[in-house]
Design an enzyme around this catalytic site. Structure first.
Site, PDB file in Angstrom:
ATOM      1  N   ASP A 205       3.143  -4.196  -8.270  1.00  0.00           N
ATOM      2  CA  ASP A 205       2.641  -2.984  -7.610  1.00  0.00           C
ATOM      3  C   ASP A 205       3.283  -1.732  -8.190  1.00  0.00           C
ATOM      4  O   ASP A 205       2.913  -0.621  -7.823  1.00  0.00           O
ATOM      5  CB  ASP A 205       2.881  -3.049  -6.095  1.00  0.00           C
ATOM      6  CG  ASP A 205       4.329  -3.312  -5.752  1.00  0.00           C
ATOM      7  OD1 ASP A 205       4.874  -4.323  -6.219  1.00  0.00           O
ATOM      8  OD2 ASP A 205       4.942  -2.501  -5.029  1.00  0.00           O
TER       9      ASP A 205
ATOM     10  N   ASP B 295       6.786   4.687 -10.666  1.00  0.00           N
ATOM     11  CA  ASP B 295       7.612   4.383  -9.495  1.00  0.00           C
ATOM     12  C   ASP B 295       9.078   4.220  -9.863  1.00  0.00           C
ATOM     13  O   ASP B 295       9.607   3.102  -9.939  1.00  0.00           O
ATOM     14  CB  ASP B 295       7.094   3.123  -8.777  1.00  0.00           C
ATOM     15  CG  ASP B 295       6.543   3.502  -7.414  1.00  0.00           C
ATOM     16  OD1 ASP B 295       6.490   4.701  -7.110  1.00  0.00           O
ATOM     17  OD2 ASP B 295       6.159   2.599  -6.649  1.00  0.00           O
TER      18      ASP B 295
ATOM     19  N   GLY C 277       3.051   3.326   1.435  1.00  0.00           N
ATOM     20  CA  GLY C 277       3.744   3.306   2.726  1.00  0.00           C
ATOM     21  C   GLY C 277       4.409   4.630   3.041  1.00  0.00           C
ATOM     22  O   GLY C 277       4.822   4.880   4.174  1.00  0.00           O
TER      23      GLY C 277
ATOM     24  N   GLY D 185       0.872  -1.170   0.000  1.00  0.00           N
ATOM     25  CA  GLY D 185       0.000   0.000   0.000  1.00  0.00           C
ATOM     26  C   GLY D 185       0.904   1.213   0.000  1.00  0.00           C
ATOM     27  O   GLY D 185       2.131   1.063   0.047  1.00  0.00           O
TER      28      GLY D 185
HETATM   29  P1  AMP Z   1       8.868   0.550  -3.874  1.00  0.00           P
HETATM   30  O1  AMP Z   1      10.009  -0.398  -3.897  1.00  0.00           O
HETATM   31  O2  AMP Z   1       9.257   2.008  -3.770  1.00  0.00           O
HETATM   32  O3  AMP Z   1       7.920   0.321  -5.002  1.00  0.00           O
HETATM   33  O4  AMP Z   1       8.077   0.277  -2.520  1.00  0.00           O
HETATM   34  C1  AMP Z   1       7.475  -0.953  -2.202  1.00  0.00           C
HETATM   35  C2  AMP Z   1       6.590  -0.763  -0.996  1.00  0.00           C
HETATM   36  O5  AMP Z   1       7.340  -0.308   0.118  1.00  0.00           O
HETATM   37  C3  AMP Z   1       5.475   0.251  -1.194  1.00  0.00           C
HETATM   38  O6  AMP Z   1       4.348  -0.228  -0.506  1.00  0.00           O
HETATM   39  C4  AMP Z   1       6.053   1.489  -0.578  1.00  0.00           C
HETATM   40  O7  AMP Z   1       5.059   2.384  -0.164  1.00  0.00           O
HETATM   41  C5  AMP Z   1       6.828   0.917   0.592  1.00  0.00           C
HETATM   42  N1  AMP Z   1       7.956   1.763   1.000  1.00  0.00           N
HETATM   43  C6  AMP Z   1       9.097   2.012   0.316  1.00  0.00           C
HETATM   44  N2  AMP Z   1       9.899   2.841   1.004  1.00  0.00           N
HETATM   45  C7  AMP Z   1       9.247   3.130   2.161  1.00  0.00           C
HETATM   46  C8  AMP Z   1       9.555   3.928   3.305  1.00  0.00           C
HETATM   47  N3  AMP Z   1      10.701   4.608   3.411  1.00  0.00           N
HETATM   48  N4  AMP Z   1       8.642   3.982   4.294  1.00  0.00           N
HETATM   49  C9  AMP Z   1       7.489   3.313   4.214  1.00  0.00           C
HETATM   50  N5  AMP Z   1       7.156   2.540   3.176  1.00  0.00           N
HETATM   51  C10 AMP Z   1       8.014   2.442   2.154  1.00  0.00           C
HETATM   52 MG    MG Z   2       6.297   1.041  -5.545  1.00  0.00          MG
END
Ligand code: AMP
Ligand code: MG
Length: 499
Positions: free
Chosen positions: A250, A260, A90, A88
């Protein structure tokens, strides 16, 4: 639609049932300040062309109108091939939708706006370096004509965010036609929320694919649209030499927009096995794997849509992916080589070109651009100047093999004719090639220089790169250094996911 002091906005996603999101306010960064404001994009929305204090306090979350319902969207997805139910937003929030000059709605999303129920072990923040990379790369993709999310601006702050070291917390204001990912459908499917799955499909059709409603099988038609857009996006990536790095389901937009930005990279040397993501030990998301992985993700989406679409229809739709991708890729590559006719020798010509590029470790972008500069300079008809040919062969270790290929290629170009059967001159061919073969791409080392300066408070390099990347097909006299392959320190940079 509501009206903020500065612009009309809506948030249709907020009208969906509460299982789709958690409503919460951003947690403002301390001492936030502008790093950049994208005046080109702002103009499309009738927003000011300068960063203002009012917009800083709005987008930082310090002064959000009470009625603006910011949402952390719930989704799940397959990460590196494994289903993760705990995803979700995050560290992001869907803020609102704003309207462009054609009245089309675009989501505004804050990335780095604080903790949400989906933050898991994370801190809800984004660091300046990853924010700068996403800001620059989304603009580069716009310049290259590749479907993408965009960025309206970014903020840095005094909030310290800990990664391998303490870094400045930053925030990206992302604009996208939609933030709905394949993973939104996967979430509803794997939690058996089939009424909500149907509702989401209906909303996606209403909002983005209204013409599908006329079709006798609207959900199938919607899926076909998603497949087609994904295939077109991947064809662009492969033709320009872009590796996304984290093609989890995602991170796949249902509108086929590049989505992303994380550890992405553009190819310097043409290397099919290029892995830009430091954490991708198996090379699942290597450059050459991207077409196959997109199909894998579409199959995961098909599975999630199985309550709505018959199995045979899903299979049939998926089987079209390769055709669409192949056709688009071929069209893009032919344009890059300035070829409009199709002859049987073209297959081997392309194959031998890629073999030579790989064997000689040739810079892909510079090679294509050098081929686009073979205009006739001597007036003897069909033969480009020796000097321009040398610029091509100089890129190779095996210059003889390169020259032999080049001669074949130029003979092939000679059979090109206009619709009226007139021969196409090299200058006409090259002019059209220069419109599709960029001189400037966002090489990782260029982004790194801009990041290093930005971390010291100097944002001028970001502005300079934006100027080049927005118009990557122009010559930009005096900026030759930015078209060069990386220096030794900037070669094969692998970027970590800790962003
Ligand atoms: P990503 O690799 O950026 O696509 O992130 C994968 C998941 O991790 C998604 O649900 C993001 O919202 C969550 N996420 C990535 N970095 C963070 C962070 N620093 N704090 C909280 N959630 C994160
Ligand atoms: Mg992502």
């Amino acid at each position: 639609m509501s009206t903020h002091q500065f612009f009309p906005y809506s948030n249709r996603f907020a009208d969906l049932p509460s299982c789709f999101y958690t409503e919460l306010k951003p947690d403002p960064l301390t001492g936030s300040r502008w790093v950049a404001w994208n005046s080109r994009l702002a103009e499309h929305f009738g927003l000011p062309n300068q960063a203002t204090e009012e917009f800083r306090s709005l987008f930082s979350g310090e002064c959000l109108p009470k009625e603006m319902r910011s949402l952390a969207m719930k989704y799940t997805g397959h990460q590196f091939g494994v289903y993760n139910p705990d995803l979700g937003d995050g560290r992001g929030l869907l803020l609102c939708e704003i309207y462009d000059e054609n009245g089309e709605a675009h989501d505004v999303h804050l990335k780095g706006s604080g903790l949400t129920p989906y933050s898991r072990m994370g801190d809800g923040r984004a660091v300046l370096r990853s924010t700068v990379r996403e800001y620059l790369c989304s603009e580069a993709m716009v310049g290259l004509g590749i479907p993408t999310t965009q960025a309206l601006g970014m903020l840095t702050s005094d909030t310290v965010v800990y990664r391998e070291k303490g870094e400045a917390g930053a925030l990206l204001i992302r604009v996208a036609k939609s933030h709905i990912r394949f993973g939104h459908f996967e979430y509803l499917y794997y939690t058996d929320q089939f009424a909500e799955l149907t509702l989401l499909a209906d909303k996606v059709i209403d909002w983005y694919f209204p013409h599908c409603r006329q079709h006798e099988k609207p959900y199938l038609k919607m899926f076909e649209q998603i497949i087609e857009r994904t295939a077109v996006m991947i064809a662009h990536w492969q033709a320009v030499g872009f590796a996304h790095g984290v093609m989890n389901s995602d991170n796949m937009s249902i509108l086929g927009e590049t989505f992303d930005y994380g550890p992405f990279g553009f190819l310097d040397e043409y290397d099919p096995n290029y892995i830009c993501n430091h954490s991708d030990y198996q090379g699942r998301y290597a450059f050459e794997q991207q077409p196959r992985i997109a199909l894998w993700n579409l199959s995961a989406l098909a599975h999630a849509l199985s309550p709505l679409i018959e199995r045979d229809d899903l299979q049939q739709a998926l089987s079209e992916y390769e055709t669409v991708l192949g056709k688009k890729y071929s069209q893009l590559m032919r344009a890059k080589l300035g070829l409009t006719l199709s002859v049987p020798e073209d297959g081997p010509l392309f194959e031998s070109m890629f073999d030579l590029l790989v064997a000689n470790g040739v810079d892909y972008t510079n090679f294509m651009r050098a081929l686009s500069n073979l205009d006739d300079e001597n007036l003897d008809g069909n033969h480009s100047s020796e000097r321009a040919k040398e610029v091509v062969t100089d890129l190779f270790v095996d210059r003889e093999a390169a020259r032999a290929w080049l001669d074949l290629y130029l003979v092939r170009c000679d059979i090109e004719v206009t619709a009226d059967g007139e021969p196409i001159s090299s200058s006409v061919r090259c002019e059209s090639m220069r419109k599709v073969n960029p001189k400037f791409i966002l090489r990782n080392y260029l982004a790194q220089v801009a990041i290093d300066r930005a971390e010291e408070g100097d944002y001028s390099e970001i502005g300079r790169l934006m100027g080049l990347l927005r118009a990557p097909f122009d010559e930009h006299a005096g900026m030759e250094a930015y078209a060069k392959p990386p220096p030794d320190w900037g070669k094969k940079m692998e970027i970590s996911c800790s962003s």
